[in-house]
Design an enzyme around this catalytic site. Structure first.
Site, PDB file in Angstrom:
ATOM      1  CG  ASP A 258     -65.999 -14.072 -26.129  1.00  0.00           C
ATOM      2  OD1 ASP A 258     -64.958 -14.559 -26.614  1.00  0.00           O
ATOM      3  OD2 ASP A 258     -67.083 -14.053 -26.750  1.00  0.00           O
TER       4      ASP A 258
ATOM      5  CG  HIS B  36     -65.875  -4.330 -31.752  1.00  0.00           C
ATOM      6  ND1 HIS B  36     -67.019  -4.922 -32.230  1.00  0.00           N
ATOM      7  CD2 HIS B  36     -65.502  -3.430 -32.708  1.00  0.00           C
ATOM      8  CE1 HIS B  36     -67.335  -4.394 -33.419  1.00  0.00           C
ATOM      9  NE2 HIS B  36     -66.425  -3.504 -33.735  1.00  0.00           N
TER      10      HIS B  36
ATOM     11  CD  GLU C 244     -81.360 -15.748 -38.712  1.00  0.00           C
ATOM     12  OE1 GLU C 244     -81.469 -14.608 -38.249  1.00  0.00           O
ATOM     13  OE2 GLU C 244     -82.175 -16.673 -38.512  1.00  0.00           O
TER      14      GLU C 244
END
Ligand SMILES: [Zn+2]
Length: 238
Positions: free
Chosen positions: A94, A109, A204
């Site tokens: 993006d 990427h 996490e």
């Protein structure tokens, strides 16, 4: 003198998730709904270009409706205000880092708003839908235009530059990345070998969390601005 002179930041899908862009490997991630071998490999494109282009056209529509969040803005502010070098390497395709104001940026990427000709390698900005009927301006061949994104089995962009930056950095920060996709998942090892302090900021603990000297877990829009403020305020005392 700031504690760190050369900061390298690696960002992944977790950073853009709070802007509304889906992640890939979570239970609701894109790769649970689509077969990545069909839509994100050069072989898949050779077998079924229409299917691959439809997948990226769908993703483009989603990308068109999102905006940078507080974490993107904090990183842009860090680049602008920090009295040392700040390089951002993103795995995201993006343009939210650019929209937030980041300039020293590597899209390892690729970018969803660029087209790449599979025949001649010609690249150009491409905001409209992809189609197999469009021809490349570089070689005039039809059917070779694909999104300029790095697919599975392809070499990420600007790796020499990335490894050079990692070998010189004194702070490496990994943000919103699962720690499962190489080569990015191995950057922390290169940074450690360079003697850098290493920090993970993620929702996490990632698969690679044990490699990091410091880890903070929570929403990117909360922990990234807080971390940036510490760096800018000189209060970072890990
Ligand atoms: Zn071409």
């Amino acid at each position: 003198m700031p504690r760190f002179q050369r900061i390298v930041i690696l960002t992944g899908a977790g950073l853009s998730a709070e802007s509304g862009l889906g992640t890939f490997r979570d239970k609701d991630g894109l790769w649970t709904k689509y077969d990545l071998n069909e839509v994100a490999t050069p072989e898949g494109f050779a077998r079924g270009p229409d299917k691959v282009l439809a997948f990226y056209n769908m993703r483009k529509k989603v990308h068109a409706d999102v905006a940078p969040n507080a974490a993107h803005r904090a990183l842009a502010r860090l680049e602008e205000a920090y009295p040392g070098k700040v390089l951002t390497i993103t795995q995201n395709i993006d343009e939210l880092h650019e929209l937030a104001g980041s300039r020293n940026l590597i899209h390892m990427h690729g970018e969803i708003y660029k087209a790449l000709c599979a025949h001649c390698g010609h690249r150009r900005p491409w905001r409209e839908d992809f189609s197999t009927t469009r021809s490349c301006q570089g070689c005039n061949a039809c059917g070779g235009l694909r999104p300029d994104v790095v697919w599975f089995g392809e070499m990420p962009y600007r790796m020499e530059e990335i490894y050079a930056a990692l070998s010189r950095c004194d702070l490496f920060v990994s943000i919103g990345t699962s720690g499962t996709v190489y080569p990015a998942a191995g950057f922390v090892i290169d940074a450690l070998q360079a003697g850098a302090h290493t920090v993970e900021l993620n929702l996490e603990p990632s698969e690679g969390v044990t490699h990091f000297a410091e880890a903070r877990h929570g929403k990117a829009t909360e922990i990234v601005p807080a971390f940036v403020e510490e760096l800018l305020g000189g209060g970072h005392s890990a």
